[in-house]
Design a protein around this motif. Sequence first.
Motif, mmCIF file in Angstrom:
data_model
loop_
_atom_site.group_PDB
_atom_site.id
_atom_site.type_symbol
_atom_site.label_atom_id
_atom_site.label_comp_id
_atom_site.label_asym_id
_atom_site.label_seq_id
_atom_site.Cartn_x
_atom_site.Cartn_y
_atom_site.Cartn_z
ATOM 1 N N THR A 83 32.810 -56.074 -21.110
ATOM 2 C CA THR A 83 31.660 -56.890 -21.925
ATOM 3 C C THR A 83 30.719 -57.187 -20.606
ATOM 4 O O THR A 83 29.660 -57.059 -20.841
ATOM 5 C CB THR A 83 32.287 -58.177 -22.452
ATOM 6 N N GLN A 84 31.278 -57.822 -19.524
ATOM 7 C CA GLN A 84 30.441 -58.141 -18.589
ATOM 8 C C GLN A 84 29.835 -56.906 -17.760
ATOM 9 O O GLN A 84 28.589 -56.993 -17.507
ATOM 10 C CB GLN A 84 31.303 -58.705 -17.435
ATOM 11 N N MET A 85 30.374 -55.869 -17.811
ATOM 12 C CA MET A 85 29.624 -54.612 -17.125
ATOM 13 C C MET A 85 28.701 -54.164 -18.087
ATOM 14 O O MET A 85 27.474 -53.845 -17.597
ATOM 15 C CB MET A 85 30.814 -53.402 -16.862
ATOM 16 N N LEU A 86 28.828 -54.056 -19.446
ATOM 17 C CA LEU A 86 27.936 -53.742 -20.239
ATOM 18 C C LEU A 86 26.750 -54.715 -20.671
ATOM 19 O O LEU A 86 25.604 -54.110 -20.439
ATOM 20 C CB LEU A 86 28.665 -53.479 -21.891
ATOM 21 N N ALA A 87 26.856 -55.853 -20.450
ATOM 22 C CA ALA A 87 25.945 -56.820 -19.970
ATOM 23 C C ALA A 87 24.909 -56.702 -19.129
ATOM 24 O O ALA A 87 23.649 -56.643 -19.066
ATOM 25 C CB ALA A 87 26.297 -58.151 -20.383
ATOM 26 N N ALA A 88 25.723 -56.512 -17.860
ATOM 27 C CA ALA A 88 24.860 -56.348 -16.671
ATOM 28 C C ALA A 88 24.124 -54.913 -16.738
ATOM 29 O O ALA A 88 22.996 -54.860 -16.173
ATOM 30 C CB ALA A 88 25.919 -56.072 -15.390
ATOM 31 N N ALA A 89 24.545 -53.858 -17.461
ATOM 32 C CA ALA A 89 23.843 -52.678 -17.538
ATOM 33 C C ALA A 89 22.699 -52.762 -18.280
ATOM 34 O O ALA A 89 21.623 -52.358 -18.307
ATOM 35 C CB ALA A 89 24.791 -51.852 -18.020
ATOM 36 N N ALA A 90 22.847 -53.517 -19.594
ATOM 37 C CA ALA A 90 21.704 -53.914 -20.457
ATOM 38 C C ALA A 90 20.851 -54.575 -19.681
ATOM 39 O O ALA A 90 19.436 -54.465 -19.949
ATOM 40 C CB ALA A 90 22.339 -54.459 -21.594
ATOM 41 N N ALA A 91 20.996 -55.453 -18.845
ATOM 42 C CA ALA A 91 20.151 -56.419 -18.196
ATOM 43 C C ALA A 91 19.287 -55.603 -17.188
ATOM 44 O O ALA A 91 18.116 -55.781 -17.182
ATOM 45 C CB ALA A 91 20.733 -57.538 -17.489
#
Length: 238
Positions: A83-91
Amino acid sequence: MPPLSQRLLAEWLGTFALVFAAVGSAMAGEGLLGQALANGLVLSVLVAAYAGVSGAHFNPAVTLAFCTVGRLAWRDAAPYCLTQMLAAAAAAYALAKLYAGTSGTTLAAGAALAAEATPAVTVVIGEALITLLLMVAIYGTMIDTRGAGGLAGAPAGGGAKIGAFGVGFAVATNILTLGPLTGASMNPARSFGPALVRGDFALHWCYWVGPIAGALAGAWLYETTLLRDAPHVEADQD
């Protein structure tokens, strides 16, 4: 403990906001002080907002460290980190689109990369040290409830603990200290987002090995020494 779905939503929102502010402040042309303030202030707010829901990790290194000392169940490690990695990529992707076509501004500016001449071993050691300091700050201000009245053993109510601001101040200080040398990421997800969007993973492994090693060392140090005789709430195993 809140259900996993709520905790993951909190981790996604918090990580997105953290990376958006951290990377965005660099892309906007802020200097070292501006970037340190952007990171520290947004993290302070996010930790205060989401600590009661997910623990406010926003960082795979912090998540894995808490798992190793029993403060988070291992079964939650993969969902948290993903979840953290996906959120960082989205940002990072959102910033790349928002700044598309802006003269002189690229996603590389906010990638928290090491200075060109900095060797990989220096990046690993530097990131490990500052992440260790961050982990100790997390423990001291958010987990260790002793001394809330001032000195150790004093009654509660004196307001000596500064909570979420302690975490934010620690990040800001670390950026001011090692930002020009290693990029001062302290967070594999924060490094992963820009690297994925840019398609450039040069020295990326350093930003996993260093922060994870530092977080594990910091958690172990505080858990086994400073908290050795304090009550320890084990991770929920239900």
